[in-house]
Design a protein around this motif. Structure first.
Motif, PDB file in Angstrom:
ATOM      1  N   LYS A  18       0.836  -1.208   0.000  1.00  0.00           N
ATOM      2  CA  LYS A  18       0.000   0.000   0.000  1.00  0.00           C
ATOM      3  C   LYS A  18       0.870   1.257   0.000  1.00  0.00           C
ATOM      4  CE  LYS A  18      -4.075   1.914   0.317  1.00  0.00           C
ATOM      5  NZ  LYS A  18      -5.017   1.842  -0.783  1.00  0.00           N
ATOM      6  N   HIS A  19       1.938   1.255   0.767  1.00  0.00           N
ATOM      7  CA  HIS A  19       2.851   2.396   0.829  1.00  0.00           C
ATOM      8  C   HIS A  19       3.446   2.660  -0.559  1.00  0.00           C
ATOM      9  CE1 HIS A  19       6.138   4.544   3.387  1.00  0.00           C
ATOM     10  NE2 HIS A  19       5.947   5.167   2.245  1.00  0.00           N
ATOM     11  N   ILE A  20       3.891   1.608  -1.227  1.00  0.00           N
ATOM     12  CA  ILE A  20       4.470   1.756  -2.568  1.00  0.00           C
ATOM     13  C   ILE A  20       3.417   2.270  -3.549  1.00  0.00           C
ATOM     14  CG2 ILE A  20       5.453   0.506  -4.529  1.00  0.00           C
ATOM     15  CD1 ILE A  20       6.815  -1.346  -2.430  1.00  0.00           C
ATOM     16  N   ALA A  24       3.641   5.845  -5.451  1.00  0.00           N
ATOM     17  CA  ALA A  24       3.624   5.897  -6.916  1.00  0.00           C
ATOM     18  C   ALA A  24       2.478   6.782  -7.410  1.00  0.00           C
ATOM     19  CB  ALA A  24       3.507   4.490  -7.493  1.00  0.00           C
ATOM     20  N   ALA A  25       1.307   6.636  -6.795  1.00  0.00           N
ATOM     21  CA  ALA A  25       0.152   7.427  -7.216  1.00  0.00           C
ATOM     22  C   ALA A  25       0.350   8.914  -6.920  1.00  0.00           C
ATOM     23  CB  ALA A  25      -1.112   6.920  -6.519  1.00  0.00           C
ATOM     24  N   THR A  26       1.001   9.195  -5.807  1.00  0.00           N
ATOM     25  CA  THR A  26       1.202  10.584  -5.397  1.00  0.00           C
ATOM     26  C   THR A  26       2.340  11.244  -6.167  1.00  0.00           C
ATOM     27  OG1 THR A  26       0.413  10.071  -3.181  1.00  0.00           O
ATOM     28  CG2 THR A  26       1.675  12.098  -3.433  1.00  0.00           C
ATOM     29  N   TRP A  27       3.463  10.545  -6.281  1.00  0.00           N
ATOM     30  CA  TRP A  27       4.672  11.158  -6.837  1.00  0.00           C
ATOM     31  C   TRP A  27       5.021  10.694  -8.242  1.00  0.00           C
ATOM     32  CZ3 TRP A  27       5.554  15.224  -4.200  1.00  0.00           C
ATOM     33  CH2 TRP A  27       5.332  15.255  -2.824  1.00  0.00           C
ATOM     34  N   GLY A  28       4.634   9.463  -8.587  1.00  0.00           N
ATOM     35  CA  GLY A  28       4.949   8.948  -9.919  1.00  0.00           C
ATOM     36  C   GLY A  28       6.406   9.166 -10.279  1.00  0.00           C
ATOM     37  N   HIS A  34      13.955   5.468  -5.768  1.00  0.00           N
ATOM     38  CA  HIS A  34      14.922   4.957  -4.798  1.00  0.00           C
ATOM     39  C   HIS A  34      14.789   5.607  -3.415  1.00  0.00           C
ATOM     40  CE1 HIS A  34      16.760   2.518  -7.864  1.00  0.00           C
ATOM     41  NE2 HIS A  34      16.682   3.561  -8.674  1.00  0.00           N
ATOM     42  N   ILE A  35      14.161   6.765  -3.337  1.00  0.00           N
ATOM     43  CA  ILE A  35      13.906   7.408  -2.035  1.00  0.00           C
ATOM     44  C   ILE A  35      13.027   6.506  -1.170  1.00  0.00           C
ATOM     45  CG2 ILE A  35      12.739   9.353  -0.916  1.00  0.00           C
ATOM     46  CD1 ILE A  35      13.565  11.038  -3.393  1.00  0.00           C
ATOM     47  N   LEU A  36      12.130   5.780  -1.791  1.00  0.00           N
ATOM     48  CA  LEU A  36      11.194   4.898  -1.098  1.00  0.00           C
ATOM     49  C   LEU A  36      11.903   3.739  -0.382  1.00  0.00           C
ATOM     50  CD1 LEU A  36       8.152   4.284  -0.699  1.00  0.00           C
ATOM     51  CD2 LEU A  36       8.215   3.067  -2.854  1.00  0.00           C
ATOM     52  N   LYS A  37      13.078   3.378  -0.842  1.00  0.00           N
ATOM     53  CA  LYS A  37      13.787   2.217  -0.302  1.00  0.00           C
ATOM     54  C   LYS A  37      14.119   2.343   1.179  1.00  0.00           C
ATOM     55  CE  LYS A  37      15.793   0.663  -4.627  1.00  0.00           C
ATOM     56  NZ  LYS A  37      17.055   0.356  -5.325  1.00  0.00           N
ATOM     57  N   ARG A  38      14.213   3.562   1.679  1.00  0.00           N
ATOM     58  CA  ARG A  38      14.557   3.737   3.094  1.00  0.00           C
ATOM     59  C   ARG A  38      13.490   3.147   4.026  1.00  0.00           C
ATOM     60  NH1 ARG A  38      13.920  10.184   3.938  1.00  0.00           N
ATOM     61  NH2 ARG A  38      13.097  10.323   1.853  1.00  0.00           N
ATOM     62  N   MET A  58      15.901  -3.897  -2.419  1.00  0.00           N
ATOM     63  CA  MET A  58      16.944  -2.872  -2.519  1.00  0.00           C
ATOM     64  C   MET A  58      17.576  -2.873  -3.910  1.00  0.00           C
ATOM     65  SD  MET A  58      16.701  -1.227   0.210  1.00  0.00           S
ATOM     66  CE  MET A  58      18.144  -0.191   0.257  1.00  0.00           C
ATOM     67  N   GLU A  59      17.512  -3.996  -4.596  1.00  0.00           N
ATOM     68  CA  GLU A  59      18.038  -4.091  -5.963  1.00  0.00           C
ATOM     69  C   GLU A  59      17.011  -3.644  -7.004  1.00  0.00           C
ATOM     70  OE1 GLU A  59      21.175  -5.209  -6.879  1.00  0.00           O
ATOM     71  OE2 GLU A  59      21.682  -5.233  -4.749  1.00  0.00           O
ATOM     72  N   SER A  60      15.747  -3.527  -6.611  1.00  0.00           N
ATOM     73  CA  SER A  60      14.693  -3.185  -7.571  1.00  0.00           C
ATOM     74  C   SER A  60      14.896  -1.770  -8.102  1.00  0.00           C
ATOM     75  CB  SER A  60      13.305  -3.345  -6.937  1.00  0.00           C
ATOM     76  OG  SER A  60      13.109  -2.414  -5.900  1.00  0.00           O
TER      77      SER A  60
END
Length: 86
Positions: A18-20, A24-28, A34-38, A58-60
């Motif tokens: 859901k977070h991802i 994606a919906a908000t920022w696209g 890669h900021i999301l990886k944290r 982390m590799e995605s």
């Protein structure tokens, strides 16, 4: 020592998915994926395969890859849980 609790793996995977999706919906493409990886380590701990999935994520390189990895891992966890319930 603080108060800690563990969210069952199925719930933490759903929350991460859901977070991802919301990110994606908000920022696209406006923000770097890669900021999301944290956030991955927050959701992925203390269940079988969490470290391995975290490594794969982390590799995605994009949202689609991450969501597919979560789906595959979630399906594997469901199978494993079903086997142990027998």
């Amino acid at each position: 020592s603080g108060f800690y609790f563990t969210i069952p793996s199925c719930h933490s995977l759903r929350l991460l998915k859901k977070h991802i999706e919301l990110y994606a919906a908000t920022w696209g493409a406006d923000k770097n994926y890669h900021i999301l990886k944290r956030f991955f380590k927050i959701y992925l701990q203390e269940f079988p395969g969490a470290g391995r999935l975290r490594g794969y994520l982390m590799e995605s390189q994009n949202y689609e890859e991450a969501l597919e990895l979560i789906k595959v891992h979630g399906d594997a966890l469901k199978t494993l849980n079903h086997q142990f319930q027998r």
